[in-house]
Design an enzyme around this catalytic site. Structure first.
Site, PDB file in Angstrom:
ATOM      1  N   LEU A   1      50.433  41.290  42.675  1.00 26.95           N
ATOM      2  CA  LEU A   1      49.040  40.871  42.833  1.00 26.95           C
ATOM      3  C   LEU A   1      48.156  41.977  42.280  1.00 26.95           C
ATOM      4  O   LEU A   1      48.484  43.162  42.373  1.00 26.95           O
ATOM      5  CB  LEU A   1      48.694  40.645  44.309  1.00 26.95           C
ATOM      6  CG  LEU A   1      49.319  39.443  45.024  1.00 26.95           C
ATOM      7  CD1 LEU A   1      48.912  39.444  46.496  1.00 26.95           C
ATOM      8  CD2 LEU A   1      48.910  38.129  44.368  1.00 26.95           C
ATOM      9  N   ASP A   2      47.011  41.600  41.717  1.00 30.28           N
ATOM     10  CA  ASP A   2      46.060  42.589  41.248  1.00 30.28           C
ATOM     11  C   ASP A   2      45.595  43.469  42.412  1.00 30.28           C
ATOM     12  O   ASP A   2      45.584  43.033  43.571  1.00 30.28           O
ATOM     13  CB  ASP A   2      44.821  41.908  40.645  1.00 30.28           C
ATOM     14  CG  ASP A   2      45.150  41.064  39.427  1.00 30.28           C
ATOM     15  OD1 ASP A   2      46.216  41.290  38.827  1.00 30.28           O
ATOM     16  OD2 ASP A   2      44.338  40.185  39.098  1.00 30.28           O
ATOM     17  N   VAL A   3      45.141  44.669  42.092  1.00 29.57           N
ATOM     18  CA  VAL A   3      44.609  45.573  43.107  1.00 29.57           C
ATOM     19  C   VAL A   3      43.462  44.902  43.858  1.00 29.57           C
ATOM     20  O   VAL A   3      43.337  45.022  45.082  1.00 29.57           O
ATOM     21  CB  VAL A   3      44.124  46.889  42.464  1.00 29.57           C
ATOM     22  CG1 VAL A   3      43.373  47.744  43.477  1.00 29.57           C
ATOM     23  CG2 VAL A   3      45.294  47.667  41.884  1.00 29.57           C
TER      24      VAL A   3
END
Length: 373
Positions: free
Chosen positions: A134-136
């Protein structure tokens, strides 16, 4: 500890920074830094990074050991499912999946290892056990493999699109359809290394979405299922059709709306993960709930679109599960309250709320009626 090595014959005549780069296996910019700070030098001669290395010279290497700061730990990262093979975490915003160049914040992998969770050694160094990310700036469910068997099997399931990943996203504008599919290839944008875009040269990407709730022409809450898992896929696809995610300034979101809703990142959450267990083959479903910042922003959006009537009741908010609450924080509401404060349609009777409510929330109306009448 200092050491002295003779100039390699193959590097005689090369610029000193180029020679140091090849001798130490570091980048040229790193080699230049080592030269400028005096950690690498030529004996008995003043030399700069652009000076040519000569035959017979001796190179002294005296590297200062870099002290690495300990990686921050995400103590608020909840584990929502765990057995001997896999662990599923509810990743908070601001936590990366794994360590990478330039990232100094907490990671999912580092935080799990700090807790003593065993992770398989399978996978690239620093990314062991990671089969999806998942993206930050995106919160929600993320699976990490503990056993070798799980890594091999879950990697296959993700690669063959057998895992069902469900996200909730709040996008700007009023989507015309109630459900649709975006199929457009995604690749790295030429203007930036960390941005992506729809491009014919990109990799295939397919996003399915269904409308959950509409807020006039201002925003739409959608449920999203990914058939592929490209970097920034949901963000790029919705931006490409003119509906960027609320708060996603990188892909064209309205900063004024984000400020009004007090949200500092894209409104996107990995809500549900469904997969076949790698060992037992039992179909497994793990669910999450909205974090506080997303729930607050959604409540604020709903409050902006309540019917403005003289006898309007205090607005209903939602808890972290998306369930409406009354002003005192209780989920139980009376039928009379439901008739007056239903924000989806001005109902006159219970029968009307069942038969004539034309919003996507008729199921919630019916659920309250069944449960409390």
């Amino acid at each position: 500890m200092s050491r002295v090595v003779p100039a390699p014959d193959a590097l005689v005549g090369a610029r000193f920074d180029v020679a140091v780069s090849k001798m130490l296996g570091v980048s040229r910019s790193k080699a230049a830094t080592l030269i400028d700070t005096g950690q690498v030098r030529v004996l008995d001669r003043e030399i700069t990074k652009s000076t040519t290395l000569q035959a017979g010279e001796a190179v002294e290497i005296d590297l200062v050991e870099e002290r690495k700061e300990p990686e921050p730990i995400a103590n608020d990262m909840a584990i929502v499912y765990e057995d001997d093979d896999v662990v599923v975490v509810d990743k908070p915003v601001g936590v990366a999946a794994h360590a990478s160049v330039g990232w100094t914040g907490p990671t999912v992998l580092g935080s799990l290892l700090d807790r003593g969770v065993h992770i398989t050694a399978y996978g690239a160094a620093g990314r062991q056990g990671i089969v999806s990310r998942l993206d930050v700036g995106t919160s929600g469910l993320m699976l990490v493999c503990k056993s070798d068997l799980a890594y091999v099997e879950m990697r296959r399931q993700f690669a063959e699109h057998e895992v069902i990943k469900t996200y909730h996203a709040l996008v700007q504008g009023n989507l015309k359809e109630d459900k649709a599919t975006i199929e457009a290839p995604i690749g790295r944008a030429k203007v930036s290394d960390f941005r992506f875009c729809v491009t014919p040269a990109g990799k295939p990407a397919i996003t399915h979405w269904d409308v959950m709730e509409r807020f006039g022409s201002e925003a739409t809450l959608v449920k999203v299922n990914l058939e592929t898992g490209r970097t920034h896929q949901i963000r790029v696809h919705f931006s490409s059709i003119g509906h960027p995610l609320v708060g996603d300034h990188m892909y064209g979101a309205n900063p004024v709306l984000a400020e009004d809703l007090n949200i500092e990142r894209q409104w996107l959450h990995a809500m549900q993960l469904e997969f076949r267990h790698p060992r037992t083959h039992v179909w497994t479903t793990v669910t999450s709930s909205y974090p506080a910042d997303l729930a607050h922003a959604l409540n604020a959006m709903r409050a902006r679109h309540l019917p403005q009537t003289a006898d309007a009741q205090p607005p209903l908010s939602v808890d972290s599960l998306g369930v409406p609450q009354s002003a005192d924080g209780k989920r139980r509401v009376s039928v009379g309250r439901l008739r007056k404060s239903c924000r989806w349609t001005p109902v006159q009777s219970v029968a009307h709320s069942i038969s004539a409510c034309k919003s996507v929330h008729v199921n919630q109306c019916m659920r309250y009626i069944r449960e409390y009448v």
